[in-house]
Design an enzyme around this catalytic site. Structure first.
Site, PDB file in Angstrom:
ATOM      1  N   ALA A 199      -0.532 -19.436 -13.247  1.00 25.39           N
ATOM      2  CA  ALA A 199      -0.646 -18.029 -12.836  1.00 25.39           C
ATOM      3  C   ALA A 199      -0.770 -17.138 -14.060  1.00 25.39           C
ATOM      4  CB  ALA A 199       0.577 -17.621 -12.020  1.00 25.39           C
TER       5      ALA A 199
ATOM      6  N   THR B 258      -4.671 -21.241 -23.477  1.00 25.28           N
ATOM      7  CA  THR B 258      -6.091 -21.073 -23.778  1.00 25.28           C
ATOM      8  C   THR B 258      -6.367 -21.189 -25.278  1.00 25.28           C
ATOM      9  OG1 THR B 258      -7.831 -19.379 -23.833  1.00 25.28           O
ATOM     10  CG2 THR B 258      -5.600 -18.574 -23.718  1.00 25.28           C
ATOM     11  N   ASP B 259      -7.581 -21.585 -25.615  1.00 27.13           N
ATOM     12  CA  ASP B 259      -7.983 -21.629 -27.035  1.00 27.13           C
ATOM     13  C   ASP B 259      -8.048 -20.227 -27.634  1.00 27.13           C
ATOM     14  OD1 ASP B 259     -10.272 -20.715 -25.715  1.00 27.13           O
ATOM     15  OD2 ASP B 259     -11.642 -22.159 -26.634  1.00 27.13           O
ATOM     16  N   GLU B 260      -8.060 -19.191 -26.785  1.00 25.30           N
ATOM     17  CA  GLU B 260      -8.204 -17.825 -27.307  1.00 25.30           C
ATOM     18  C   GLU B 260      -6.999 -17.392 -28.127  1.00 25.30           C
ATOM     19  OE1 GLU B 260     -10.111 -15.034 -24.687  1.00 25.30           O
ATOM     20  OE2 GLU B 260     -10.979 -16.648 -23.501  1.00 25.30           O
TER      21      GLU B 260
ATOM     22  N   TYR C 247      -5.410  -9.914 -23.693  1.00 25.41           N
ATOM     23  CA  TYR C 247      -5.255 -11.164 -22.918  1.00 25.41           C
ATOM     24  C   TYR C 247      -4.745 -12.282 -23.817  1.00 25.41           C
ATOM     25  CZ  TYR C 247      -6.711 -15.687 -20.989  1.00 25.41           C
ATOM     26  OH  TYR C 247      -6.736 -16.997 -20.589  1.00 25.41           O
TER      27      TYR C 247
ATOM     28  N   SER D 204      -1.225 -11.853 -24.961  1.00 18.09           N
ATOM     29  CA  SER D 204      -0.215 -12.116 -23.920  1.00 18.09           C
ATOM     30  C   SER D 204      -0.056 -13.621 -23.704  1.00 18.09           C
ATOM     31  CB  SER D 204      -0.580 -11.399 -22.608  1.00 18.09           C
ATOM     32  OG  SER D 204      -1.715 -11.987 -22.003  1.00 18.09           O
ATOM     33  N   LYS D 205      -1.137 -14.376 -23.792  1.00 17.35           N
ATOM     34  CA  LYS D 205      -1.036 -15.836 -23.641  1.00 17.35           C
ATOM     35  C   LYS D 205      -0.309 -16.436 -24.861  1.00 17.35           C
ATOM     36  CE  LYS D 205      -2.560 -18.168 -20.785  1.00 17.35           C
ATOM     37  NZ  LYS D 205      -2.074 -18.618 -19.444  1.00 17.35           N
TER      38      LYS D 205
ATOM     39  N   ASN E 143     -13.405 -22.573 -22.617  1.00 21.27           N
ATOM     40  CA  ASN E 143     -13.950 -21.920 -21.413  1.00 21.27           C
ATOM     41  C   ASN E 143     -14.320 -22.929 -20.328  1.00 21.27           C
ATOM     42  OD1 ASN E 143     -14.379 -19.934 -23.658  1.00 21.27           O
ATOM     43  ND2 ASN E 143     -15.229 -18.743 -21.969  1.00 21.27           N
ATOM     44  N   ASN E 144     -13.876 -22.650 -19.113  1.00 22.12           N
ATOM     45  CA  ASN E 144     -14.176 -23.520 -17.970  1.00 22.12           C
ATOM     46  C   ASN E 144     -15.356 -22.990 -17.165  1.00 22.12           C
ATOM     47  OD1 ASN E 144     -11.177 -25.064 -16.640  1.00 22.12           O
ATOM     48  ND2 ASN E 144     -11.582 -24.499 -18.757  1.00 22.12           N
TER      49      ASN E 144
ATOM     50  N   HIS F 239     -14.830  -8.432 -29.801  1.00 23.63           N
ATOM     51  CA  HIS F 239     -15.399  -9.659 -29.229  1.00 23.63           C
ATOM     52  C   HIS F 239     -15.277 -10.850 -30.193  1.00 23.63           C
ATOM     53  CE1 HIS F 239     -19.128 -11.227 -26.786  1.00 23.63           C
ATOM     54  NE2 HIS F 239     -18.084 -12.048 -26.737  1.00 23.63           N
TER      55      HIS F 239
HETATM   56  P1  NAD Z   1      -7.799 -16.804 -12.215  1.00 26.73           P
HETATM   57  O1  NAD Z   1      -7.738 -15.378 -12.662  1.00 26.73           O
HETATM   58  O2  NAD Z   1      -9.002 -17.302 -11.473  1.00 26.73           O
HETATM   59  O3  NAD Z   1      -6.520 -17.137 -11.291  1.00 26.73           O
HETATM   60  C1  NAD Z   1      -5.231 -16.668 -11.597  1.00 26.73           C
HETATM   61  C2  NAD Z   1      -4.360 -16.856 -10.365  1.00 26.73           C
HETATM   62  O4  NAD Z   1      -3.029 -16.417 -10.684  1.00 26.73           O
HETATM   63  C3  NAD Z   1      -4.811 -16.034  -9.147  1.00 26.73           C
HETATM   64  O5  NAD Z   1      -4.805 -16.828  -7.991  1.00 26.73           O
HETATM   65  C4  NAD Z   1      -3.763 -14.924  -9.054  1.00 26.73           C
HETATM   66  O6  NAD Z   1      -3.544 -14.470  -7.722  1.00 26.73           O
HETATM   67  C5  NAD Z   1      -2.537 -15.627  -9.619  1.00 26.73           C
HETATM   68  N1  NAD Z   1      -1.550 -14.677 -10.168  1.00 26.73           N
HETATM   69  C6  NAD Z   1      -1.776 -13.655 -11.017  1.00 26.73           C
HETATM   70  N2  NAD Z   1      -0.624 -13.002 -11.268  1.00 26.73           N
HETATM   71  C7  NAD Z   1       0.354 -13.656 -10.577  1.00 26.73           C
HETATM   72  C8  NAD Z   1       1.760 -13.458 -10.449  1.00 26.73           C
HETATM   73  N3  NAD Z   1       2.386 -12.453 -11.086  1.00 26.73           N
HETATM   74  N4  NAD Z   1       2.459 -14.324  -9.669  1.00 26.73           N
HETATM   75  C9  NAD Z   1       1.829 -15.336  -9.017  1.00 26.73           C
HETATM   76  N5  NAD Z   1       0.498 -15.544  -9.074  1.00 26.73           N
HETATM   77  C10 NAD Z   1      -0.238 -14.712  -9.871  1.00 26.73           C
HETATM   78  O7  NAD Z   1      -7.554 -17.653 -13.545  1.00 26.73           O
HETATM   79  P2  NAD Z   1      -8.162 -19.065 -13.970  1.00 26.73           P
HETATM   80  O8  NAD Z   1      -9.463 -18.848 -14.644  1.00 26.73           O
HETATM   81  O9  NAD Z   1      -8.066 -19.994 -12.834  1.00 26.73           O
HETATM   82  O10 NAD Z   1      -7.107 -19.476 -15.101  1.00 26.73           O
HETATM   83  C11 NAD Z   1      -5.913 -20.188 -14.765  1.00 26.73           C
HETATM   84  C12 NAD Z   1      -5.088 -20.389 -16.029  1.00 26.73           C
HETATM   85  O11 NAD Z   1      -5.843 -21.119 -16.988  1.00 26.73           O
HETATM   86  C13 NAD Z   1      -4.666 -19.093 -16.702  1.00 26.73           C
HETATM   87  O12 NAD Z   1      -3.342 -19.244 -17.170  1.00 26.73           O
HETATM   88  C14 NAD Z   1      -5.641 -18.947 -17.872  1.00 26.73           C
HETATM   89  O13 NAD Z   1      -5.048 -18.245 -18.941  1.00 26.73           O
HETATM   90  C15 NAD Z   1      -5.892 -20.403 -18.216  1.00 26.73           C
HETATM   91  N6  NAD Z   1      -7.206 -20.718 -18.820  1.00 26.73           N
HETATM   92  C16 NAD Z   1      -8.362 -20.320 -18.210  1.00 26.73           C
HETATM   93  C17 NAD Z   1      -9.589 -20.661 -18.773  1.00 26.73           C
HETATM   94  C18 NAD Z   1     -10.904 -20.278 -18.120  1.00 26.73           C
HETATM   95  O14 NAD Z   1     -11.961 -20.542 -18.681  1.00 26.73           O
HETATM   96  N7  NAD Z   1     -10.902 -19.711 -16.917  1.00 26.73           N
HETATM   97  C19 NAD Z   1      -9.629 -21.393 -19.966  1.00 26.73           C
HETATM   98  C20 NAD Z   1      -8.431 -21.784 -20.559  1.00 26.73           C
HETATM   99  C21 NAD Z   1      -7.221 -21.443 -19.966  1.00 26.73           C
HETATM  100  P1  TYD Z   2     -16.000 -14.642 -20.213  1.00 27.30           P
HETATM  101  O1  TYD Z   2     -16.579 -15.459 -19.125  1.00 27.30           O
HETATM  102  O2  TYD Z   2     -15.439 -13.292 -19.895  1.00 27.30           O
HETATM  103  O3  TYD Z   2     -14.905 -15.558 -20.944  1.00 27.30           O
HETATM  104  P2  TYD Z   2     -14.094 -15.309 -22.335  1.00 27.30           P
HETATM  105  O4  TYD Z   2     -14.207 -13.891 -22.728  1.00 27.30           O
HETATM  106  O5  TYD Z   2     -12.706 -15.665 -21.919  1.00 27.30           O
HETATM  107  O6  TYD Z   2     -14.691 -16.258 -23.330  1.00 27.30           O
HETATM  108  O7  TYD Z   2     -17.093 -14.441 -21.325  1.00 27.30           O
HETATM  109  C1  TYD Z   2     -17.722 -15.549 -21.944  1.00 27.30           C
HETATM  110  C2  TYD Z   2     -18.673 -15.020 -23.000  1.00 27.30           C
HETATM  111  O8  TYD Z   2     -19.724 -14.304 -22.349  1.00 27.30           O
HETATM  112  C3  TYD Z   2     -18.006 -14.029 -23.960  1.00 27.30           C
HETATM  113  O9  TYD Z   2     -18.511 -14.234 -25.261  1.00 27.30           O
HETATM  114  C4  TYD Z   2     -18.420 -12.673 -23.427  1.00 27.30           C
HETATM  115  C5  TYD Z   2     -19.795 -12.938 -22.821  1.00 27.30           C
HETATM  116  N1  TYD Z   2     -20.140 -12.069 -21.660  1.00 27.30           N
HETATM  117  C6  TYD Z   2     -21.359 -11.401 -21.630  1.00 27.30           C
HETATM  118  O10 TYD Z   2     -22.178 -11.484 -22.571  1.00 27.30           O
HETATM  119  N2  TYD Z   2     -21.641 -10.636 -20.536  1.00 27.30           N
HETATM  120  C7  TYD Z   2     -20.767 -10.500 -19.493  1.00 27.30           C
HETATM  121  O11 TYD Z   2     -21.076  -9.758 -18.518  1.00 27.30           O
HETATM  122  C8  TYD Z   2     -19.522 -11.215 -19.533  1.00 27.30           C
HETATM  123  C9  TYD Z   2     -18.525 -11.104 -18.393  1.00 27.30           C
HETATM  124  C10 TYD Z   2     -19.255 -11.997 -20.639  1.00 27.30           C
END
Ligand code: NAD
Ligand code: TYD
Length: 356
Positions: free
Chosen positions: A90, A138-140, A166, A169-170, A195-196, A292
């Site tokens: 979450a 996250t790698d960020e 973001y 906070s992570k 990034n996923n 960025h």
């Molecule tokens: P997402 O934003 O799609 O989902 C987040 C979920 O958390 C949502 O279902 C939301 O309702 C829930 N949530 C938010 N605040 C909450 C709270 N206070 N209590 C309970 N539930 C809450 O995120 P995601 O892309 O699925 O990412 C999931 C995790 O993986 C995150 O911790 C993110 O930092 C990490 N992560 C994501 C990526 C990516 O590329 N998406 C990469 C590396 C790590």
């Molecule tokens: P994003 O999917 O927001 O993931 P993160 O910022 O966590 O890496 O963005 C991926 C890359 O794409 C990032 O370099 C920002 C860029 N980006 C755009 O160029 N246009 C967009 O509208 C968005 C949302 C992201």
């Protein structure tokens, strides 16, 4: 290798969480999953509609900042075995939103993580085996790499240097998890993934945003010069890695997860355009994101050496093409997200009935 009886997953209605529920139920049918999710804008129960009726899965609407809900869930043995693992996903997860308003990132990602850690620590009292806690980060948190040193990658030992609210906070939540291990001996592990991409990603992130824009005949907004680099990993590879860390990881360790799949945003955009039969005229260069990060690149060698994990589902561009096909075939899903109609699903499905 221990297989867990009952995982409490936080954030399971989001992108990665919903894929993780499905992954665990498919690969560990004896493991129950409770999905605790507050259903923020990013939480969508339609992501899990295919699991309705599965006795090994239950949804609980609740907030990780609510200590009472956590206490109840962690002490509850009925009707399924007690929780023996927590997988913490979450979070507020979108960098652009953290730039507009960082407050929810602090209360959920930082305070919420500490509230969860406290609840697990109290639940460990009197147990022979402590609850295992996997923190999905996250790698960020490592900050940004320069473009002109292509061999440089983030290792687990790289100092944290988060650049966005973001990422900060992570990184804070990672430090709280580390402190819980060192001070209280909690059984914690941290994963840091790149990034996923894949099904059910909220269409504010770059791949689903660009794909759904193109399906609707709209241009794609590319930030700045488009040369920022990301390392793309299929969400099922991430789920498999998190499960490997849960089952085989060494307590107190950090594990990087990456796809060895670095692409500039411009390169990614060209591939999407090509796969969808469009030309460069669909690119709209827009103002860059403040602060960025230029490049992320992960060295996931530790995970491979120690736990035998390697990505197998992220092959480029095939995995991207399959993801595009998923969004093409699931227009109902993302149109309901874009229109906001997905928010009605919870009240229709769960109105008047207990969910735990
Ligand atoms: P997402 O934003 O799609 O989902 C987040 C979920 O958390 C949502 O279902 C939301 O309702 C829930 N949530 C938010 N605040 C909450 C709270 N206070 N209590 C309970 N539930 C809450 O995120 P995601 O892309 O699925 O990412 C999931 C995790 O993986 C995150 O911790 C993110 O930092 C990490 N992560 C994501 C990526 C990516 O590329 N998406 C990469 C590396 C790590
Ligand atoms: P994003 O999917 O927001 O993931 P993160 O910022 O966590 O890496 O963005 C991926 C890359 O794409 C990032 O370099 C920002 C860029 N980006 C755009 O160029 N246009 C967009 O509208 C968005 C949302 C992201």
């Amino acid at each position: 290798m221990p297989q867990y009886n009952h995982i409490l997953l936080t954030g399971g209605a989001g992108f990665i969480g919903s894929n993780f529920v499905r992954f665990v139920r498919a690969h560990r049918p004896d493991t129950h999953v409770t999905n605790l999710d507050a259903l923020t804008y990013a939480g969508n129960l339609e992501n899990l509609s295919d699991l309705e009726g599965d006795d090994g899965y239950r949804f609980v609407k609740g907030d990780i900042r609510d200590a009472d809900v956590l206490r109840e869930l962690l002490s509850d043995d009925n009707p399924i075995p007690g929780v023996d693992a927590v997988v913490h996903m979450a979070a507020e997860s979108h960098v652009d939103r953290s730039i507009l308003d960082s407050q929810p990132f602090i209360t959920t990602n930082v305070q919420g993580t500490q509230t969860l850690l406290d609840a697990v620590r109290h639940a460990n009292d009197g147990r022979d085996t402590p609850i295992r806690f996997v923190h999905v980060s996250t790698d960020e948190v490592y900050g940004s790499l320069p473009l002109d040193e292509p061999n440089e990658k983030f290792a687990e030992s790289t100092p944290l240097a988060p650049n966005s609210p973001y990422a900060a906070s992570k990184a804070s939540s990672d430090m709280l998890v580390r402190a819980a291990h060192h001070t209280f001996g909690m059984d914690t592990l941290i994963t840091r993934c790149s990034n996923n991409f894949g099904p059910y990603q909220f269409p504010e992130k770059v791949i689903p945003l660009f794909v759904t824009n193109l399906i609707e005949g709209k241009k794609v907004p590319l930030y700045g010069d488009g040369l920022n680099v990301r390392d793309w990993l299929h969400v099922d590879d991430h789920c498999e890695a998190v499960l490997a860390v849960l089952e085989k990881g060494r307590s107190g360790e950090v594990y990087n997860i990456g796809g060895n799949n670095e692409r500039s945003n411009l390169d990614l955009t060209h591939t999407i355009l090509q796969l969808m039969g469009h030309g460069d005229e669909m690119i709209e260069y827009v103002t860059d994101r403040p602060g960025h990060d230029r490049r992320y690149a992960i060295d996931a060698g530790k995970l491979e050496r120690d736990l035998g994990w390697q990505p197998t589902r992220s092959a480029w561009p095939d995995a991207l093409a399959a993801t595009i096909d998923w969004y093409k075939s699931n227009g109902d899903w993302w149109q309901r997200v874009r229109s906001g109609a997905y928010r009605d699903y919870y009240s229709k499905q769960y109105a008047g009935r207990s969910v735990h």
